[in-house]
Design an enzyme around this catalytic site. Structure first.
Site, PDB file in Angstrom:
ATOM      1  N   GLN A  69      -0.265   3.157  15.131  1.00  0.00           N
ATOM      2  CA  GLN A  69      -0.846   4.490  15.004  1.00  0.00           C
ATOM      3  C   GLN A  69      -2.194   4.607  15.692  1.00  0.00           C
ATOM      4  OE1 GLN A  69      -1.195   3.865  10.556  1.00  0.00           O
ATOM      5  NE2 GLN A  69      -3.042   5.116  10.859  1.00  0.00           N
ATOM      6  N   CYS A  75      -0.565   7.395   9.318  1.00  0.00           N
ATOM      7  CA  CYS A  75       0.251   6.350   8.700  1.00  0.00           C
ATOM      8  C   CYS A  75       1.479   6.909   7.995  1.00  0.00           C
ATOM      9  CB  CYS A  75      -0.590   5.532   7.737  1.00  0.00           C
ATOM     10  SG  CYS A  75      -1.350   6.507   6.405  1.00  0.00           S
ATOM     11  N   HIS A 370      -3.257   4.747   2.418  1.00  0.00           N
ATOM     12  CA  HIS A 370      -2.426   4.269   3.527  1.00  0.00           C
ATOM     13  C   HIS A 370      -0.972   4.228   3.084  1.00  0.00           C
ATOM     14  CE1 HIS A 370      -1.746   2.466   7.385  1.00  0.00           C
ATOM     15  NE2 HIS A 370      -1.341   1.311   6.905  1.00  0.00           N
ATOM     16  N   ASN A 392       3.910  -2.522   8.684  1.00  0.00           N
ATOM     17  CA  ASN A 392       2.714  -1.712   8.854  1.00  0.00           C
ATOM     18  C   ASN A 392       2.789  -0.953  10.179  1.00  0.00           C
ATOM     19  OD1 ASN A 392       0.206  -0.619   8.307  1.00  0.00           O
ATOM     20  ND2 ASN A 392      -0.840  -2.570   8.098  1.00  0.00           N
TER      21      ASN A 392
END
Length: 453
Positions: A69, A75, A370, A392
């Site tokens: 990102q 996110c 997040h 992630n």
């Protein structure tokens, strides 16, 4: 301004006592020397606990390479699109594949601008220093969001591949652009509130709002590029190397045909153990959204053992899980590990470092900041989770090529939300979804994921 009544100043005799206490143990001097050359986290590091965090999982779902990102707060979109890209990747046996995050981010920004303007119109009769008005104006439009906001965008605008609308510098580095947009929106706020308070007709206000939207659409096209109306989907089977192409498909056709109408099947469950949010109730957050006509954000608050059980059920069916947590606590970014047992600040500084999850929420020590994707879990002999595997969206330079890990105890303390298929809910939990949601204030911690910038 009147000063605080009965406030006690710090006396010099108090300071003398504090100084004496500090010099009472040689250990304090040793720690002073230690942290003068090392970080607080390094000083509190517990290797005997950290070594438990092996990157091995009893349930480990194969997934695609980590996305990035970059310098943006998207996110929640990256995590959601990472969930959906797996459906296409498995269908066509793809080695690498991404859905355009830029495409969805464009429409998110545009819809948030409209939502912001409608919020300003809706609150025009309130004074400028009203807390809700101040919250709306000071927050402006950010990169963050929620699962239901993503669903509203996809239902309305569909999806495209990353090749059809790739990243731009502005989509990957949103800070300066967001500041520019928010300055403009605050100027529009003053103009719209002045119009309404001076008696302008609803038709005139609507016309001015559309003029603003036209100007903002132009700015977004300059920053993100213009969203495609049709595109070609090209792909190659990773084993057979067979090439395929689907030409001239629209974004909505692409979503509906190649991913399917799946969004209605999912629900956000949260664990917010605060007294103002009884378990077994549904919640929404005032003035949290993007698509005005979309479904509002909806949460079902459950006990943590219920949330854990639902997530594990979905993982056992080989389906990944979108979730929201507080990644600012007990983390090692280089190693890609979040584990509260790997750091002992209490022993390092000779204090009680505990705070309950409810107090951390109530007093703003912790909140969702997040969103990521759970792709695996390690279960012990009693089926209890000890380690969780995370996909992630911070690139592949840290962790295990961009994949991270959280301990079971960290999960319990700092995970606040997960999105699961409704088929895993019990009959009792499904019945809870029929309740009218309780409205939370705009500044409630359960809306904090939308504040990422």
């Amino acid at each position: 301004m009147e000063t605080m009544k009965n406030a006690s100043p710090v006396s010099f005799s108090d300071l003398a006592e504090f100084e004496t206490a500090y010099h009472s143990k040689r250990y304090y001097a040793a720690m002073t020397h230690s942290v003068s050359k090392a970080s607080v986290a390094d000083a509190a590091f517990c290797p005997e606990n950290a070594y438990r965090m092996r990157k091995i999982y009893s349930i480990d779902i194969p997934t695609l390479p980590a996305a990035n990102q970059k310098a943006s707060g998207r996110c929640w979109l990256f995590a959601a699109l990472n969930v959906m890209r797996e459906i296409i990747a498995k269908k066509y046996n793809l080695e690498k594949f991404e859905i355009s995050q830029n495409y969805i981010a464009f429409w998110d920004k545009f819809e948030k601008i409209n939502y912001f303007l409608e919020s300003i119109i809706d609150t025009a009769d309130l004074p400028a220093d009203d807390r809700t008005v101040s919250w709306i104006v000071s927050t402006g439009i950010q990169d963050g969001g929620q699962w239901d906001m993503m669903a509203a965008l996809v239902r309305k605008y569909g999806l495209v591949t990353k090749d059809a609308m790739p990243e731009t510098f502005q989509s990957s580095n949103t800070g300066a652009m967001n500041a520019m947009l928010n300055t403009k929106l605050r100027a529009y706020t003053a103009a719209l509130r002045s119009m309404i308070r001076s008696g302008a007709s609803a038709k005139a206000v609507s016309a001015e709002k559309n003029r603003i939207l036209s100007e903002m659409y132009r700015i977004l096209c300059i920053c993100f590029g213009e969203p495609p109306k049709t595109f070609d989907f090209e792909y190659k089977n990773k084993d057979t190397l067979e090439y395929g192409v689907i030409r001239g498909i629209t974004p909505k056709e692409f979503y509906e045909k190649y991913i399917g109408f799946i969004l209605d099947d999912y629900i956000s469950i949260i664990n917010a153990p605060t007294t103002d949010k009884p378990f077994g109730k549904t919640y929404t957050v005032k003035y949290l959204g993007n698509v005005v006509e979309g479904s509002p954000v909806l949460y079902l608050n459950v006990e943590m053992d219920e949330l854990v059980s639902l997530v594990i059920k979905q993982l056992k069916d080989k389906e990944v899980v979108w979730f929201g947590s507080d990644v600012g606590k007990f983390g090692n970014r280089a190693e890609g590990i979040w584990d509260d047992q790997s750091y002992d600040y209490g022993s390092a500084f000779d204090m009680d470092y505990g705070i309950s999850k409810s107090d951390a929420l109530d007093y703003r020590d912790s909140c969702m900041n997040h969103a990521m994707v759970i792709t695996g879990v390690n279960l012990d002999e009693n089926d209890n989770p000890t380690r969780w595997k995370i996909e992630n969206s911070w690139g592949d330079q840290n962790g295990d090529e961009g994949y991270y890990m959280m301990s079971g105890t960290w999960f319990d303390r700092f995970v606040y939300q997960a999105v699961v298929n409704k088929k895993y809910l019990s009959a009792e939990q499904l019945a809870m979804l029929e309740q009218k949601p309780i409205e939370l204030n705009p500044w409630d911690p359960m809306g904090s994921l939308a504040l990422s910038d």
